[in-house]
Design a protein around this motif. Sequence first.
Motif, mmCIF file in Angstrom:
data_model
loop_
_atom_site.group_PDB
_atom_site.id
_atom_site.type_symbol
_atom_site.label_atom_id
_atom_site.label_comp_id
_atom_site.label_asym_id
_atom_site.label_seq_id
_atom_site.Cartn_x
_atom_site.Cartn_y
_atom_site.Cartn_z
ATOM 1 N N MET A 1 -15.249 19.950 97.262
ATOM 2 C CA MET A 1 -13.956 19.985 97.938
ATOM 3 C C MET A 1 -12.862 20.338 96.943
ATOM 4 S SD MET A 1 -12.132 17.031 100.278
ATOM 5 C CE MET A 1 -12.021 15.856 98.928
ATOM 6 N N LEU A 2 -11.865 21.103 97.392
ATOM 7 C CA LEU A 2 -10.727 21.465 96.564
ATOM 8 C C LEU A 2 -9.574 20.498 96.841
ATOM 9 C CD1 LEU A 2 -10.734 25.361 97.010
ATOM 10 C CD2 LEU A 2 -11.839 23.994 95.218
ATOM 11 N N VAL A 3 -8.981 19.985 95.759
ATOM 12 C CA VAL A 3 -7.854 19.052 95.867
ATOM 13 C C VAL A 3 -6.716 19.607 95.021
ATOM 14 C CG1 VAL A 3 -7.040 16.710 95.421
ATOM 15 C CG2 VAL A 3 -9.390 17.094 96.215
ATOM 16 N N GLY A 4 -5.497 19.599 95.568
ATOM 17 C CA GLY A 4 -4.362 20.151 94.852
ATOM 18 C C GLY A 4 -3.360 19.092 94.440
ATOM 19 N N TYR A 5 -2.777 19.269 93.249
ATOM 20 C CA TYR A 5 -1.722 18.360 92.787
ATOM 21 C C TYR A 5 -0.476 19.157 92.448
ATOM 22 C CZ TYR A 5 1.052 15.154 90.006
ATOM 23 O OH TYR A 5 2.093 14.411 89.525
ATOM 24 N N MET A 6 0.692 18.657 92.892
ATOM 25 C CA MET A 6 1.970 19.322 92.662
ATOM 26 C C MET A 6 2.943 18.314 92.061
ATOM 27 S SD MET A 6 2.318 21.174 96.395
ATOM 28 C CE MET A 6 2.264 19.584 97.243
ATOM 29 N N ARG A 7 3.904 18.842 91.285
ATOM 30 C CA ARG A 7 4.946 17.971 90.745
ATOM 31 C C ARG A 7 6.219 18.758 90.514
ATOM 32 N NH1 ARG A 7 7.118 17.327 86.017
ATOM 33 N NH2 ARG A 7 5.528 18.522 84.922
ATOM 34 N N VAL A 8 7.350 18.140 90.872
ATOM 35 C CA VAL A 8 8.659 18.647 90.481
ATOM 36 C C VAL A 8 9.366 17.547 89.702
ATOM 37 C CG1 VAL A 8 8.924 20.328 92.334
ATOM 38 C CG2 VAL A 8 9.632 17.957 92.714
ATOM 39 N N SER A 9 10.320 17.924 88.849
ATOM 40 C CA SER A 9 10.918 16.964 87.933
ATOM 41 C C SER A 9 12.010 16.124 88.560
ATOM 42 C CB SER A 9 11.487 17.696 86.709
ATOM 43 O OG SER A 9 10.444 18.338 86.005
ATOM 44 N N LYS A 10 12.669 16.629 89.602
ATOM 45 C CA LYS A 10 13.794 15.904 90.186
ATOM 46 C C LYS A 10 13.455 15.384 91.569
ATOM 47 C CE LYS A 10 17.315 18.537 87.679
ATOM 48 N NZ LYS A 10 18.522 19.382 87.787
ATOM 49 N N ALA A 11 13.922 14.193 91.844
ATOM 50 C CA ALA A 11 13.661 13.565 93.141
ATOM 51 C C ALA A 11 14.886 13.623 94.054
ATOM 52 C CB ALA A 11 13.239 12.112 92.945
ATOM 53 N N ASP A 12 15.880 14.466 93.713
ATOM 54 C CA ASP A 12 17.102 14.505 94.507
ATOM 55 C C ASP A 12 17.118 15.649 95.517
ATOM 56 O OD1 ASP A 12 17.331 16.681 92.878
ATOM 57 O OD2 ASP A 12 19.170 16.042 91.862
ATOM 58 N N GLY A 13 15.980 16.326 95.663
ATOM 59 C CA GLY A 13 15.900 17.401 96.634
ATOM 60 C C GLY A 13 16.325 18.751 96.108
ATOM 61 N N SER A 14 16.776 18.810 94.842
ATOM 62 C CA SER A 14 17.231 20.080 94.287
ATOM 63 C C SER A 14 16.078 20.969 93.853
ATOM 64 C CB SER A 14 18.166 19.829 93.089
ATOM 65 O OG SER A 14 17.482 19.143 92.053
ATOM 66 N N GLN A 15 14.881 20.423 93.806
ATOM 67 C CA GLN A 15 13.694 21.206 93.486
ATOM 68 C C GLN A 15 12.689 21.062 94.626
ATOM 69 O OE1 GLN A 15 12.122 20.149 89.671
ATOM 70 N NE2 GLN A 15 13.915 20.856 88.546
ATOM 71 N N SER A 16 11.893 22.095 94.798
ATOM 72 C CA SER A 16 10.941 22.090 95.903
ATOM 73 C C SER A 16 9.551 22.443 95.394
ATOM 74 C CB SER A 16 11.379 23.121 96.959
ATOM 75 O OG SER A 16 10.356 23.313 97.910
ATOM 76 N N THR A 17 8.535 21.915 96.080
ATOM 77 C CA THR A 17 7.150 22.244 95.738
ATOM 78 C C THR A 17 6.612 23.384 96.607
ATOM 79 O OG1 THR A 17 6.365 20.552 97.282
ATOM 80 C CG2 THR A 17 6.614 19.893 94.968
ATOM 81 N N ASP A 18 7.500 24.074 97.352
ATOM 82 C CA ASP A 18 7.035 25.116 98.270
ATOM 83 C C ASP A 18 6.205 26.174 97.562
ATOM 84 O OD1 ASP A 18 8.295 23.804 100.297
ATOM 85 O OD2 ASP A 18 9.993 25.190 100.449
ATOM 86 N N LEU A 19 6.670 26.641 96.408
ATOM 87 C CA LEU A 19 5.946 27.681 95.676
ATOM 88 C C LEU A 19 4.566 27.180 95.261
ATOM 89 C CD1 LEU A 19 5.993 30.505 94.452
ATOM 90 C CD2 LEU A 19 7.042 29.530 92.395
ATOM 91 N N GLN A 20 4.522 25.934 94.783
ATOM 92 C CA GLN A 20 3.242 25.364 94.364
ATOM 93 C C GLN A 20 2.302 25.181 95.557
ATOM 94 O OE1 GLN A 20 3.561 21.965 91.515
ATOM 95 N NE2 GLN A 20 5.768 22.369 91.553
ATOM 96 N N SER A 21 2.821 24.635 96.647
ATOM 97 C CA SER A 21 1.962 24.371 97.809
ATOM 98 C C SER A 21 1.443 25.676 98.408
ATOM 99 C CB SER A 21 2.719 23.558 98.857
ATOM 100 O OG SER A 21 3.833 24.282 99.354
#
Length: 204
Positions: A1-21
Amino acid sequence: MLVGYMRVSKADGSQSTDLQSDALLVAGVESDQLYEDQASGKKDDRPQLAACLKALREGDTLLVWKLDRLGRDLRHLVNTVHDLTDRGIGLKVLTGEGAAIDTTTASGKLVFGIFAALAEFERALISERTVAGLAAARARGRTGGRPFKMTPAKIRLAMAAMGQKETKVGALCVELGITRQTLYRHVSPTGELRPDGQRLLSKK
């Protein structure tokens, strides 16, 4: 099975994981197998990474968009991948400087081996510089003061030394000018930081 992990540095909504996802989904990861943290890569507290690593099973492959999404630093990255490998789990990096890493293939394992060698080299340099610094301090007579005080430099040396099987703890304590109790309060027997050590390094 393939499992993906994503992370952005800010939790204020100014960064998005869309590109990673998007990249992970294209690579074949199912949407319900994506884990996401919003935290600095240097922080230990990444609950979704912990959940992701716990959920992985033998034969699975962990996918990350870039190598820096996974590890706090080179040593943490190497230790994480070694743990995955021991559990029969692969790692694949989709883009960036680590894009050649795919531990499910022979060539990818070779590339990761180079990263591991660099981590070992980094530890050796830290140890060498710290020993040289302590020797220089002693030569200048700077041996007084509080005899059992742990410092950031001593912590780094202890981390590098405790990770080596040939290290003699007694000799290390003498070299650092600390007690065993002080050493183990800051660094574990395998060279990992303990809470007191983390607090001291964070004060830099």
